[in-house]
Scaffold this active site. Sequence first.
Site, PDB file in Angstrom:
ATOM      1  N   TRP A 149       0.824  -1.228   0.000  1.00 39.18           N
ATOM      2  CA  TRP A 149       0.000   0.000   0.000  1.00 39.18           C
ATOM      3  C   TRP A 149       0.852   1.269   0.000  1.00 39.18           C
ATOM      4  O   TRP A 149       0.340   2.347  -0.302  1.00 39.18           O
ATOM      5  CB  TRP A 149      -0.988  -0.003   1.172  1.00 39.18           C
ATOM      6  CG  TRP A 149      -2.031  -1.087   1.043  1.00 39.18           C
ATOM      7  CD1 TRP A 149      -2.444  -1.933   2.022  1.00 39.18           C
ATOM      8  CD2 TRP A 149      -2.796  -1.436  -0.130  1.00 39.18           C
ATOM      9  NE1 TRP A 149      -3.406  -2.792   1.542  1.00 39.18           N
ATOM     10  CE2 TRP A 149      -3.641  -2.511   0.231  1.00 39.18           C
ATOM     11  CE3 TRP A 149      -2.842  -0.964  -1.437  1.00 39.18           C
ATOM     12  CZ2 TRP A 149      -4.526  -3.107  -0.675  1.00 39.18           C
ATOM     13  CZ3 TRP A 149      -3.711  -1.566  -2.338  1.00 39.18           C
ATOM     14  CH2 TRP A 149      -4.539  -2.611  -1.958  1.00 39.18           C
ATOM     15  N   ARG A 237      -8.473  -6.821   0.081  1.00 38.42           N
ATOM     16  CA  ARG A 237      -7.785  -8.117  -0.010  1.00 38.42           C
ATOM     17  C   ARG A 237      -8.285  -9.080   1.068  1.00 38.42           C
ATOM     18  O   ARG A 237      -7.512  -9.849   1.628  1.00 38.42           O
ATOM     19  CB  ARG A 237      -6.264  -7.927   0.100  1.00 38.42           C
ATOM     20  CG  ARG A 237      -5.718  -7.110  -1.047  1.00 38.42           C
ATOM     21  CD  ARG A 237      -4.215  -7.102  -1.085  1.00 38.42           C
ATOM     22  NE  ARG A 237      -3.618  -6.282  -0.049  1.00 38.42           N
ATOM     23  CZ  ARG A 237      -2.314  -6.024   0.037  1.00 38.42           C
ATOM     24  NH1 ARG A 237      -1.484  -6.559  -0.839  1.00 38.42           N
ATOM     25  NH2 ARG A 237      -1.821  -5.249   0.979  1.00 38.42           N
ATOM     26  N   HIS A 240     -10.835 -12.061  -1.309  1.00 34.66           N
ATOM     27  CA  HIS A 240     -10.077 -13.025  -2.142  1.00 34.66           C
ATOM     28  C   HIS A 240      -9.472 -14.164  -1.314  1.00 34.66           C
ATOM     29  O   HIS A 240      -8.974 -15.135  -1.858  1.00 34.66           O
ATOM     30  CB  HIS A 240      -9.018 -12.302  -3.006  1.00 34.66           C
ATOM     31  CG  HIS A 240      -7.796 -11.848  -2.277  1.00 34.66           C
ATOM     32  ND1 HIS A 240      -6.685 -11.338  -2.932  1.00 34.66           N
ATOM     33  CD2 HIS A 240      -7.485 -11.798  -0.953  1.00 34.66           C
ATOM     34  CE1 HIS A 240      -5.757 -11.010  -2.051  1.00 34.66           C
ATOM     35  NE2 HIS A 240      -6.214 -11.287  -0.843  1.00 34.66           N
ATOM     36  N   ASP A 241      -9.517 -14.030   0.009  1.00 33.57           N
ATOM     37  CA  ASP A 241      -9.011 -15.111   0.870  1.00 33.57           C
ATOM     38  C   ASP A 241     -10.010 -16.254   1.005  1.00 33.57           C
ATOM     39  O   ASP A 241      -9.658 -17.328   1.476  1.00 33.57           O
ATOM     40  CB  ASP A 241      -8.756 -14.584   2.299  1.00 33.57           C
ATOM     41  CG  ASP A 241      -7.569 -13.650   2.381  1.00 33.57           C
ATOM     42  OD1 ASP A 241      -6.718 -13.692   1.477  1.00 33.57           O
ATOM     43  OD2 ASP A 241      -7.501 -12.873   3.353  1.00 33.57           O
ATOM     44  N   ASN A 287      -2.124 -17.792  -6.774  1.00 36.67           N
ATOM     45  CA  ASN A 287      -1.494 -17.596  -5.464  1.00 36.67           C
ATOM     46  C   ASN A 287      -2.504 -17.833  -4.340  1.00 36.67           C
ATOM     47  O   ASN A 287      -2.191 -18.449  -3.318  1.00 36.67           O
ATOM     48  CB  ASN A 287      -0.925 -16.182  -5.375  1.00 36.67           C
ATOM     49  CG  ASN A 287      -0.035 -16.030  -4.173  1.00 36.67           C
ATOM     50  OD1 ASN A 287       0.811 -16.886  -3.935  1.00 36.67           O
ATOM     51  ND2 ASN A 287      -0.248 -15.006  -3.386  1.00 36.67           N
TER      52      ASN A 287
END
Length: 330
Positions: A149, A237, A240-241, A287
Amino acid sequence: MAPFHSLEVLFAACELGVFDLLAEAPEPLGSAAVAARLGASARGTQLLLDACVSLKLLEAETRGGQALYENTELASTYLARSSPKSQHHMLLYLGRTTYLCWGHLAQAVREGKNQYLKAFGVPSEELFTAIYRSEGERLQFMRGLQAVWSVHGRRVMAAFDLSPFPVVCDLGGCAGALAKECVSLYPACHVTIFDIPEVVRTARKHFLFGEEEPISFREGDFFRDPLPEADLYILARVLHDWADDKCAQLLARIGHVCKPGGGVLVIESLLDADGRGPLTTQLYSLNMLTQTEGQERTPAQYCALLASAGFPDVQCKRTGGPYDAILARK
Ligand SMILES: C[S@@+](CC[C@H](N)C(=O)[O-])C[C@H]1O[C@@H](n2cnc3c(N)ncnc32)[C@H](O)[C@@H]1O
């Protein structure tokens, strides 16, 4: 495309502190001096420095028959720890953790799950217990996330006008990099960082928060505990986990506490509508396969998840950087 093993050269040079040493040195250094100061072998250092020159991470000039090395601008800006845009901590995390999980990509594809067990002998049923398997690992992860960031935070937080949302809650806000970006762009707003207790403790201990900053912390589990009241919930974010069912569960909890007119700001890397690009996002998605329970998604997939949670008004903005912004209103 960079040749095979180029990444290991980068990781090793970061790990050894090559870029930090050269950033601090008042003048370019020979490889013997670098080896001596790093406590590394003369032969290994010479080979590594020359490989870094070919990768354009270092520049070498021959004076009096001796090669003298210094950082390129790219290394000074992104690799030396002292730079405000340094990605040093992210590269250490990638080298020590991510890269080892990627070593089991074929197995991840076969099993459809992350590879903490294969890579580290850690069971992965509780995702963040595996990710935070030691205090050092937690700190490394937090520092790595924060580093990203320092380069891309402003772009994602400025994607939409957030001034109508003075009370903000950053769910899974980690060490507060985006919260700081938010209060710097909108000085009238207050941000509560909501994260699991050990992350909040680590953030307070290791990351600087000015007394005057309108930022506070709240410890909790966003799947179970009451969520703070806010005008805007940031999920950067985080989605997306997780698999769709967990995302739906979390978004439904937000939909429940969010007042009409309130919103959710999702920050993620957006896949193209057909999922066939951009390559960076596809690689992020693989990933996620090797390291989490989730994946990257298309705008339509986020819109569907948000609409089901009571946020029908959704705008997606590609920022031109690796992370994009989605603003959804109740
Ligand atoms: C991939 S990180 C993203 C951090 C930060 N938002 C960023 O973009 O840098 C996911 C964050 O969610 C937090 N988290 C995971 N599970 C959580 C839970 N059940 N309750 C609260 N926070 C959680 C993690 O500790 C971590 O800070």
